[in-house]
Design a protein around this motif. Structure first.
Motif, PDB file in Angstrom:
ATOM      1  N   MET A   1       7.831  14.328  -6.020  1.00 30.14           N
ATOM      2  CA  MET A   1       6.656  13.905  -5.266  1.00 30.14           C
ATOM      3  C   MET A   1       6.779  12.421  -4.913  1.00 30.14           C
ATOM      4  O   MET A   1       7.171  11.618  -5.736  1.00 30.14           O
ATOM      5  N   THR A   2       6.426  12.117  -3.674  1.00 25.26           N
ATOM      6  CA  THR A   2       6.475  10.730  -3.227  1.00 25.26           C
ATOM      7  C   THR A   2       5.458   9.880  -3.984  1.00 25.26           C
ATOM      8  O   THR A   2       4.305  10.272  -4.150  1.00 25.26           O
ATOM      9  N   GLN A   3       5.895   8.743  -4.425  1.00 28.87           N
ATOM     10  CA  GLN A   3       5.016   7.777  -5.064  1.00 28.87           C
ATOM     11  C   GLN A   3       4.819   6.606  -4.094  1.00 28.87           C
ATOM     12  O   GLN A   3       5.716   6.268  -3.328  1.00 28.87           O
ATOM     13  N   TYR A   4       3.633   6.005  -4.128  1.00 25.79           N
ATOM     14  CA  TYR A   4       3.308   4.931  -3.193  1.00 25.79           C
ATOM     15  C   TYR A   4       2.870   3.686  -3.960  1.00 25.79           C
ATOM     16  O   TYR A   4       2.144   3.775  -4.943  1.00 25.79           O
ATOM     17  N   ARG A   5       3.336   2.556  -3.470  1.00 30.58           N
ATOM     18  CA  ARG A   5       2.897   1.262  -3.977  1.00 30.58           C
ATOM     19  C   ARG A   5       2.059   0.605  -2.875  1.00 30.58           C
ATOM     20  O   ARG A   5       2.531   0.440  -1.753  1.00 30.58           O
ATOM     21  N   ILE A   6       0.833   0.281  -3.192  1.00 28.31           N
ATOM     22  CA  ILE A   6      -0.053  -0.377  -2.232  1.00 28.31           C
ATOM     23  C   ILE A   6      -0.198  -1.835  -2.649  1.00 28.31           C
ATOM     24  O   ILE A   6      -0.787  -2.141  -3.689  1.00 28.31           O
ATOM     25  N   ILE A   7       0.380  -2.708  -1.851  1.00 26.41           N
ATOM     26  CA  ILE A   7       0.214  -4.141  -2.105  1.00 26.41           C
ATOM     27  C   ILE A   7      -0.951  -4.624  -1.249  1.00 26.41           C
ATOM     28  O   ILE A   7      -0.915  -4.549  -0.011  1.00 26.41           O
ATOM     29  N   GLY A   8      -1.996  -5.046  -1.918  1.00 24.70           N
ATOM     30  CA  GLY A   8      -3.193  -5.461  -1.202  1.00 24.70           C
ATOM     31  C   GLY A   8      -3.961  -6.497  -1.987  1.00 24.70           C
ATOM     32  O   GLY A   8      -3.499  -7.024  -2.991  1.00 24.70           O
ATOM     33  N   VAL A   9      -5.164  -6.785  -1.514  1.00 26.91           N
ATOM     34  CA  VAL A   9      -6.037  -7.767  -2.146  1.00 26.91           C
ATOM     35  C   VAL A   9      -7.456  -7.214  -2.107  1.00 26.91           C
ATOM     36  O   VAL A   9      -7.879  -6.642  -1.094  1.00 26.91           O
ATOM     37  N   GLU A  10      -8.184  -7.395  -3.186  1.00 27.87           N
ATOM     38  CA  GLU A  10      -9.558  -6.891  -3.253  1.00 27.87           C
ATOM     39  C   GLU A  10     -10.433  -7.513  -2.169  1.00 27.87           C
ATOM     40  O   GLU A  10     -11.369  -6.880  -1.682  1.00 27.87           O
ATOM     41  N   LEU A  11     -10.127  -8.736  -1.771  1.00 29.60           N
ATOM     42  CA  LEU A  11     -10.925  -9.416  -0.754  1.00 29.60           C
ATOM     43  C   LEU A  11     -10.495  -9.056   0.664  1.00 29.60           C
ATOM     44  O   LEU A  11     -11.004  -9.629   1.627  1.00 29.60           O
ATOM     45  N   SER A  12      -9.594  -8.116   0.812  1.00 30.92           N
ATOM     46  CA  SER A  12      -9.178  -7.622   2.128  1.00 30.92           C
ATOM     47  C   SER A  12      -9.868  -6.294   2.406  1.00 30.92           C
ATOM     48  O   SER A  12      -9.596  -5.299   1.728  1.00 30.92           O
ATOM     49  N   PRO A  13     -10.764  -6.224   3.401  1.00 34.98           N
ATOM     50  CA  PRO A  13     -11.441  -4.954   3.692  1.00 34.98           C
ATOM     51  C   PRO A  13     -10.480  -3.841   4.071  1.00 34.98           C
ATOM     52  O   PRO A  13     -10.743  -2.663   3.810  1.00 34.98           O
ATOM     53  N   TYR A  14      -9.365  -4.202   4.680  1.00 32.55           N
ATOM     54  CA  TYR A  14      -8.398  -3.189   5.105  1.00 32.55           C
ATOM     55  C   TYR A  14      -7.592  -2.668   3.912  1.00 32.55           C
ATOM     56  O   TYR A  14      -7.193  -1.502   3.880  1.00 32.55           O
ATOM     57  N   SER A  15      -7.368  -3.527   2.912  1.00 34.63           N
ATOM     58  CA  SER A  15      -6.670  -3.096   1.704  1.00 34.63           C
ATOM     59  C   SER A  15      -7.505  -2.097   0.915  1.00 34.63           C
ATOM     60  O   SER A  15      -7.020  -1.035   0.516  1.00 34.63           O
ATOM     61  N   VAL A  16      -8.772  -2.433   0.681  1.00 34.64           N
ATOM     62  CA  VAL A  16      -9.607  -1.539  -0.124  1.00 34.64           C
ATOM     63  C   VAL A  16      -9.937  -0.258   0.647  1.00 34.64           C
ATOM     64  O   VAL A  16     -10.152   0.789   0.042  1.00 34.64           O
ATOM     65  N   LYS A  17      -9.966  -0.348   1.951  1.00 36.00           N
ATOM     66  CA  LYS A  17     -10.148   0.845   2.792  1.00 36.00           C
ATOM     67  C   LYS A  17      -9.035   1.848   2.539  1.00 36.00           C
ATOM     68  O   LYS A  17      -9.289   3.048   2.324  1.00 36.00           O
ATOM     69  N   VAL A  18      -7.791   1.380   2.523  1.00 33.64           N
ATOM     70  CA  VAL A  18      -6.645   2.257   2.278  1.00 33.64           C
ATOM     71  C   VAL A  18      -6.656   2.750   0.830  1.00 33.64           C
ATOM     72  O   VAL A  18      -6.394   3.928   0.565  1.00 33.64           O
ATOM     73  N   ARG A  19      -6.990   1.893  -0.096  1.00 31.59           N
ATOM     74  CA  ARG A  19      -7.041   2.308  -1.507  1.00 31.59           C
ATOM     75  C   ARG A  19      -8.082   3.403  -1.708  1.00 31.59           C
ATOM     76  O   ARG A  19      -7.835   4.383  -2.426  1.00 31.59           O
ATOM     77  N   SER A  20      -9.247   3.255  -1.098  1.00 27.77           N
ATOM     78  CA  SER A  20     -10.288   4.269  -1.205  1.00 27.77           C
ATOM     79  C   SER A  20      -9.805   5.599  -0.643  1.00 27.77           C
ATOM     80  O   SER A  20     -10.069   6.668  -1.218  1.00 27.77           O
ATOM     81  N   TYR A  21      -9.082   5.541   0.459  1.00 23.70           N
ATOM     82  CA  TYR A  21      -8.530   6.768   1.060  1.00 23.70           C
ATOM     83  C   TYR A  21      -7.543   7.443   0.113  1.00 23.70           C
ATOM     84  O   TYR A  21      -7.595   8.666  -0.096  1.00 23.70           O
ATOM     85  N   PHE A  22      -6.633   6.673  -0.468  1.00 26.26           N
ATOM     86  CA  PHE A  22      -5.658   7.239  -1.400  1.00 26.26           C
ATOM     87  C   PHE A  22      -6.359   7.866  -2.607  1.00 26.26           C
ATOM     88  O   PHE A  22      -5.940   8.911  -3.107  1.00 26.26           O
ATOM     89  N   ARG A  23      -7.404   7.233  -3.079  1.00 22.34           N
ATOM     90  CA  ARG A  23      -8.151   7.789  -4.202  1.00 22.34           C
ATOM     91  C   ARG A  23      -8.819   9.103  -3.813  1.00 22.34           C
ATOM     92  O   ARG A  23      -8.823  10.068  -4.590  1.00 22.34           O
ATOM     93  N   TYR A  24      -9.383   9.147  -2.622  1.00 21.09           N
ATOM     94  CA  TYR A  24     -10.041  10.371  -2.166  1.00 21.09           C
ATOM     95  C   TYR A  24      -9.062  11.530  -2.095  1.00 21.09           C
ATOM     96  O   TYR A  24      -9.380  12.662  -2.470  1.00 21.09           O
ATOM     97  N   LYS A  25      -7.876  11.239  -1.634  1.00 22.87           N
ATOM     98  CA  LYS A  25      -6.861  12.279  -1.470  1.00 22.87           C
ATOM     99  C   LYS A  25      -6.112  12.590  -2.770  1.00 22.87           C
ATOM    100  O   LYS A  25      -5.289  13.504  -2.803  1.00 22.87           O
ATOM    101  N   ASN A  26      -6.375  11.817  -3.806  1.00 19.53           N
ATOM    102  CA  ASN A  26      -5.620  11.963  -5.057  1.00 19.53           C
ATOM    103  C   ASN A  26      -4.116  11.838  -4.821  1.00 19.53           C
ATOM    104  O   ASN A  26      -3.306  12.571  -5.410  1.00 19.53           O
ATOM    105  N   ILE A  27      -3.730  10.915  -3.961  1.00 18.07           N
ATOM    106  CA  ILE A  27      -2.323  10.658  -3.671  1.00 18.07           C
ATOM    107  C   ILE A  27      -1.780   9.711  -4.742  1.00 18.07           C
ATOM    108  O   ILE A  27      -2.363   8.646  -4.971  1.00 18.07           O
TER     109      ILE A  27
END
Length: 331
Positions: A1-27
């Protein structure tokens, strides 16, 4: 299974947007706060100096939140974030575009206009950049940010002349969204849509700053619950139909999307085509001026192409016509 590393910042709306999506999908993914400790990995994989950066274990890195989500959605289609009808799917995409490009003005304006917000953001960023560093190192970062960021308000069109326009827009969006979320957990029913991720990323980041946080906590309890829900969203039921959504979504489309965002975005695109460095547009009878932005023009073009690619959809055309959006999109 593909594993993903998300490099982001909590103060970046676009970073947390993607993180929320990954959590929703259980990726399967690892959230990595961008810092000097991982800057070498970031530079080796990033084509743009922007977060989020998503690094799959078996394919090319990805940047830019909307293309990331679209690509992941093709690979992980369930649970879908796309409402089942072409009309609702496009409206969701339109609201996400509004959030990414106009909603960002709200967040950035509050963060770097008011002293308490400036201090809060600069302190948090300094702590992320030098988590184990001496106090002097963090203070140097804070000083650098406090000097560098407020002048960059011009990039989102924030100034003494546009302050009221941006803040009135934020208050109105929150009031309209508060009403809409009074009877549903997410924007299009019982599960999050693309619009939720886009709107939430901006509003959640505003919520972490002192001034807009106080506004939200004092007046908008439904939005506060939605903010918390979207940290790890879940499908709680089905989508709603347009007739149920229309009474409270149409005012957002009419007042915020057609009244502000689309004429502003169109003016920006025309200024870019004319090679103008700045542009001004009349919004609700008031002049709004800012620097011309390349990316905004590209994203408007993509939105218009999305509309043009749809088969004849009378329901969507009626919705866009009624909310005064159609003339800005059907070009």
């Amino acid at each position: 299974m593909t594993q993903y590393r998300i490099i982001g910042v909590e103060l970046s709306p676009y970073s947390v947007k993607v993180r929320s999506y990954f959590r929703y999908k259980n990726i399967p993914h690892q959230w990595i706060v961008r810092s000097p400790a991982n800057e070498q990995e970031f530079q080796a994989n990033a084509k743009l100096p922007l977060v989020p950066l998503v690094i799959p274990s078996d394919s090319e890195p990805m940047q830019d939140s909307t293309p990331i989500i679209e690509k992941m959605e093709a690979q992980y289609p369930k649970p879908s974030i796309t409402p089942p009808t072409p009309s609702l799917a496009f409206i969701s995409a339109l609201l996400e575009e509004y959030a990414d490009e106009w909603g960002n003005k709200h967040m950035f304006h509050y963060r770097w206009t008011y002293k308490p917000d400036q201090q809060s953001a600069a302190t948090r960023i300094a702590e992320l950049q030098a988590p184990d560093g001496p106090e002097d190192a963090q203070n140097q970062i804070k000083s650098f940010l406090l000097e560098r960021m407020p002048p960059r308000l011009s990039f989102v069109g924030s100034s003494d002349k546009t302050k009221d326009q941006i803040e009135n827009s934020f208050h109105r969006l929150c009031q309209l969204l508060e009403t809409h979320l009074a009877t549903r957990p997410y924007c299009f029913g019982q599960r999050p849509a693309l619009a939720d991720f886009g709107l939430w990323g901006q509003i959640y980041n505003a919520y972490t700053d002192p001034t807009p946080s106080e506004i939200l906590k004092d007046r908008f309890p439904n939005i506060i619950q939605w903010i918390k829900r979207m940290l790890s969203p879940k499908a709680e039921g089905d989508w709603e139909e347009w007739n149920d959504l229309a009474p409270t979504i149409k005012p957002i489309l009419e007042k915020e999307v057609a009244g502000l965002f689309l004429p502003w975005s169109d003016a920006n695109a025309k200024a870019l085509a004319a090679d103008e460095k700045t542009f001004a547009v009349s919004l609700e009878g008031k002049n709004f001026q800012q620097n011309t932005q390349k990316y905004h023009a590209r994203s408007l073009k993509a939105l218009r192409e999305r509309y043009q690619s749809l088969p004849p959809t009378p329901e969507l055309n009626d919705i866009l016509q009624e909310t005064q959006c159609l003339a800005w999109i059907k070009i």
